[in-house]
Design an enzyme around this catalytic site. Structure first.
Site, PDB file in Angstrom:
ATOM      1  CG  ASP A  54      27.785  32.105  29.332  1.00 38.75           C
ATOM      2  OD1 ASP A  54      27.580  33.225  29.818  1.00 38.75           O
ATOM      3  OD2 ASP A  54      27.527  31.872  28.310  1.00 38.75           O
ATOM      4  CE1 TYR A  75      33.055  35.749  40.769  1.00 42.47           C
ATOM      5  CE2 TYR A  75      32.416  34.133  39.452  1.00 42.47           C
ATOM      6  CZ  TYR A  75      32.323  35.598  39.891  1.00 42.47           C
ATOM      7  OH  TYR A  75      31.499  36.478  39.595  1.00 42.47           O
ATOM      8  CE  LYS A 118      33.480  37.203  27.478  1.00 43.21           C
ATOM      9  NZ  LYS A 118      32.700  37.997  26.798  1.00 43.21           N
TER      10      LYS A 118
HETATM   11  S1  IVH Z   1      36.372  37.216  39.046  1.00 37.79           S
HETATM   12  C1  IVH Z   1      36.951  41.654  39.414  1.00 37.79           C
HETATM   13  N1  IVH Z   1      36.080  34.481  38.178  1.00 37.79           N
HETATM   14  O1  IVH Z   1      32.641  37.316  34.573  1.00 37.79           O
HETATM   15  C2  IVH Z   1      37.002  40.317  38.983  1.00 37.79           C
HETATM   16  N2  IVH Z   1      34.496  36.288  37.353  1.00 37.79           N
HETATM   17  O2  IVH Z   1      33.273  39.820  32.881  1.00 37.79           O
HETATM   18  C3  IVH Z   1      35.494  39.830  39.112  1.00 37.79           C
HETATM   19  N3  IVH Z   1      32.802  35.055  35.869  1.00 37.79           N
HETATM   20  O3  IVH Z   1      30.921  39.581  36.360  1.00 37.79           O
HETATM   21  C4  IVH Z   1      35.315  38.450  38.544  1.00 37.79           C
HETATM   22  N4  IVH Z   1      33.536  33.269  36.089  1.00 37.79           N
HETATM   23  O4  IVH Z   1      30.166  36.962  36.740  1.00 37.79           O
HETATM   24  C5  IVH Z   1      35.746  35.949  37.986  1.00 37.79           C
HETATM   25  N5  IVH Z   1      35.967  32.715  37.725  1.00 37.79           N
HETATM   26  C6  IVH Z   1      35.465  33.803  37.427  1.00 37.79           C
HETATM   27  C7  IVH Z   1      34.433  33.920  36.760  1.00 37.79           C
HETATM   28  C8  IVH Z   1      33.935  35.215  36.807  1.00 37.79           C
HETATM   29  C9  IVH Z   1      32.727  33.966  35.622  1.00 37.79           C
HETATM   30  C10 IVH Z   1      31.913  36.340  35.363  1.00 37.79           C
HETATM   31  C11 IVH Z   1      31.608  37.288  36.687  1.00 37.79           C
HETATM   32  C12 IVH Z   1      31.930  38.748  36.227  1.00 37.79           C
HETATM   33  C13 IVH Z   1      32.149  38.481  34.907  1.00 37.79           C
HETATM   34  C14 IVH Z   1      33.191  39.542  34.320  1.00 37.79           C
END
Ligand code: IVH
Length: 671
Positions: free
Chosen positions: A123, A230, A319
């Site tokens: 987060d 990530y 979530k």
């Molecule tokens: S992958 C296309 N991995 O979640 C996939 N996102 O709601 C891109 N986030 O903007 C994201 N932890 O800021 C991915 N382990 C994780 C994550 C993560 C947090 C956030 C990220 C993204 C948002 C999407």
């Protein structure tokens, strides 16, 4: 002095210092395995800064000194992402997760379970890092997914962001990840903001966002931010790995911090199980997660699945229940703590926050109530995270009720309350004659990190005080089984157990004892620092404020609290009584062997035949002081392998220098 030309030895020293600092940085900020004390790291950094100032031509962009922040910028430049930064679809139940897997199976025309990498959903703030030939070139926020803001100078200050990759993976590479603020760092930041009457942040995410959007990167540099990678975005020069899991491993090798909780799942059950485990772990983590992300592990399959509108088909977020909730403020109680500080505590309409029912939350102090503008009956947003006491974050709906009135007199002993000039804390000045402070001090004395008296918790303390059996900590050691068992709800057996626990606690350690005294601002670490500096209680009790200031990490405020505590006749009496009642700790120095009394040692470099802790203990056992920094007062510096700036300083000051062998010889001689 600038303009001097760097000769070869200087250039080599600079290179060596840089390499050492980069390595220590990596161990500390990425691997969480620090290998040298902070003070030593600072000395190395200072030495490098000095040399770079003298020989500017040796300063490079990826030098560890270049993380301190630069002059303020006028505004953030807007930049285009080389590939859009997408968002994620959400699954809110096991059924939706199953539907996600079924969609993938049907699209791929394959009924087997696709291996999935499951990751915590951090987060924080999504950030893109662009590396050109292994060097950090640009850092940008996500923005609207197509264009973000160029925040390179701010991101450079985050120690877990490699300025140069440890392993150059591709000629041009975009690494994506999340910048988060640790919960502990967030608490500290807000605590100092409250004390300075500055703006506080609602949660670590907002604090991270605010810190990244500073025009003055020196402010960003002072904030406890970390970056966890990530995924990758843009990539030039071929594939890096076959799966998400392997890719993360590679990014780890290149110097990035990778979340250690990432796992591969090979069935729906293991996906569900991961969710349950992470939910249990959530409170223990030092950073916020708001759920988890399931990603198809194979990068080839990811490519085949592709995207729909703004989100990939191969990933989904699950979530967690929110950690912030609205509820109603029913009233406010005022609690008096161990040091007399009066804390307003919100009584709330009970509400489940992140899986736990919350009915109280702290309002911190008088200024915080004013800042929130909160009144009785208002709708308020509550936040709870980890071990932290639930907080009132903001007012969500005004109820137009009564204003909260801060008491004028102590709610426990009626003494008029005081608020020192420039302080935000309101205090009851009555000390141990205030029942609340007496109770809290006794509880603190018996608590786990202090004398650790098993069974002597808050309820029993209250009962014992009410029965007139307990007034000062010394009274604890006068309690008898019959007296305890005569209390309500106390059997003979529990009374006996308690007496045994009290008996066992007579043997303690000096740091525990000093901590147990409950001196204002003296926590465990300070108690430890004081005892290793002074060696015995008498020395500490007699120390002047000036002498206290010499102790590493003791500042003027702490020094004045300590001096005031030991100046008090009643405190000295309690300490005397405790010692007469048989409280003791194995004497590390003084009595048996004083061979090194009056000598101050500093240990530096790595010792090979013993750890630094062992050396410190043995030196202290012979009456020596062991300090963290070299000064004119240092008697002997023990220089192990790869000793750096401390050695240089000691040489300059003419301090006697010993090898490890010489130290061992001395220790053996006196044993
Ligand atoms: S992958 C296309 N991995 O979640 C996939 N996102 O709601 C891109 N986030 O903007 C994201 N932890 O800021 C991915 N382990 C994780 C994550 C993560 C947090 C956030 C990220 C993204 C948002 C999407």
């Amino acid at each position: 002095m600038s303009g001097a030309e760097a000769g070869e030895p200087v250039a080599a020293e600079v290179e060596e210092l840089k390499a050492q600092l980069v390595e220590h940085n990596h161990r500390y900020y990425v691997l969480d395995q620090p290998s040298i004390p902070d003070a030593e790291y600072d000395q190395l950094l200072r030495r490098l800064q000095q040399l770079e100032q003298l020989y500017p031509e040796l300063k490079t962009d990826d030098s560890p000194t270049q993380r301190v922040g630069a002059e303020p910028a006028a505004a953030f430049e807007s930049v285009e992402h080389l590939l859009p930064m997408l968002s994620l679809d959400n699954a809110f139940s096991d059924e939706e997760l199953q539907a996600f897997v079924e969609r993938i199976q049907s699209r791929l025309g394959d009924t087997r379970f696709p291996d999935i990498t499951a990751e915590p959903k951090l987060d924080g703030i999504a950030v893109s890092l662009l590396y050109n030939d292994g060097k950090l070139e640009r850092a940008a926020t996500r923005g609207d997914g197509r264009r973000g803001e160029n925040i390179t100078s701010n991101v450079r200050t985050i120690e877990s962001v490699p300025l140069s990759l440890r392993k150059n993976l591709a000629p041009r590479l975009e690494v994506r990840g999340e910048v988060v603020m640790s919960r502990s760092g967030f608490e500290k930041l807000n605590q100092s903001a409250r004390e300075a009457n500055d703006k506080v942040f609602a949660n670590p995410r907002n604090a991270a966002a605010g810190s990244l959007r500073q025009l003055d990167s020196r402010v960003t540099a002072s904030r406890p931010l970390q970056f966890m990678a990530y995924s990758i975005g843009y990539l030039e020069g071929g594939e890096l790995a076959g799966s998400q899991f392997e890719l993360l491993k590679l990014l780890g090798e290149a110097g990035f911090r990778i979340n250690p909780l990432i796992e591969r799942c090979d069935s729906l059950d293991s996906c569900r199980n991961y969710y349950e485990r992470l939910l249990q772990l959530r409170d223990e983590l030092d950073y916020d997660i708001d759920g988890l992300v399931y990603k198809v592990d194979s990068l080839l399959l990811q490519q085949r699945l592709g995207f729909v509108s703004r989100a990939p088909r191969w990933a989904i977020a699950r979530k967690f229940p929110a950690q912030e909730k609205s509820t109603c403020l029913l009233g406010v109680d005022f609690q008096v703590g161990r040091t007399g500080a009066v804390t307003p505590v919100a009584r709330l309409q009970p509400v489940s926050v992140g899986g736990v029912t919350v009915s109280n939350a702290t309002l911190h102090n008088r200024d915080e109530i004013a800042r929130l503008g909160v009144r009785i009956g208002d709708g308020v947003v509550i936040r709870r995270a980890g071990d932290v006491i639930p907080q009132v974050v903001s007012v969500s709906e005004s109820g137009g009720g009564e204003e909260i009135e801060f008491p004028v007199n102590c709610p426990e002993c009626n003494t008029p309350l005081e608020q020192a000039e420039g302080e935000v804390v309101t205090r009851c000045p009555a000390g141990l004659s205030c029942p609340a402070q007496q109770r809290e001090s006794l509880e603190h004395f018996a608590s786990r990190k202090a004398l650790d008296i098993d069974g002597l918790g808050s309820k029993l303390v209250v009962q014992l005080v009410q029965a007139g059996l307990l007034r000062t900590p010394a009274d604890i050691f006068r309690l008898e089984v019959e007296q305890i068992s005569s209390l309500e709800r106390m059997g003979e057996k529990s009374a006996r157990n308690l007496c045994e626990a009290i008996e066992a606690s007579r043997k303690t350690t000096l740091p525990r004892f000093v901590y147990a005294l409950g001196i204002r601002e003296v926590g465990e670490a300070t108690a430890q620092a004081l005892t290793s500096w002074f060696g015995d209680l008498q020395q500490l009790m007699q120390a002047t404020e000036e002498q206290l200031l010499e102790v590493p990490d003791v500042g003027p405020v702490v020094a004045s609290h300590i001096a005031a505590f030991f100046a008090s006749e009643s405190n000295r009496e309690v300490i005397d009584e405790l010692l007469q009642l048989g409280l003791y700790w194995p004497q590390p120095s003084g009595t048996e062997n004083d061979a090194l009394k009056g000598q101050t040692f500093v240990l530096t470099g790595s010792l090979e035949q013993m750890t630094r802790e062992q050396a410190t203990e043995q030196l202290q056992a012979l009456g020596a002081r062991v300090s963290g920094s070299v000064s004119a007062k240092t008697s002997i510096l023990v220089a192990g392998a790869k000793a750096g700036s401390k050695l240089t300083k000691a040489e300059k000051l003419g301090v006697e220098i010993w090898t490890e062998d010489r130290l061992i010889e001395c220790l053996e001689q006196h044993q």
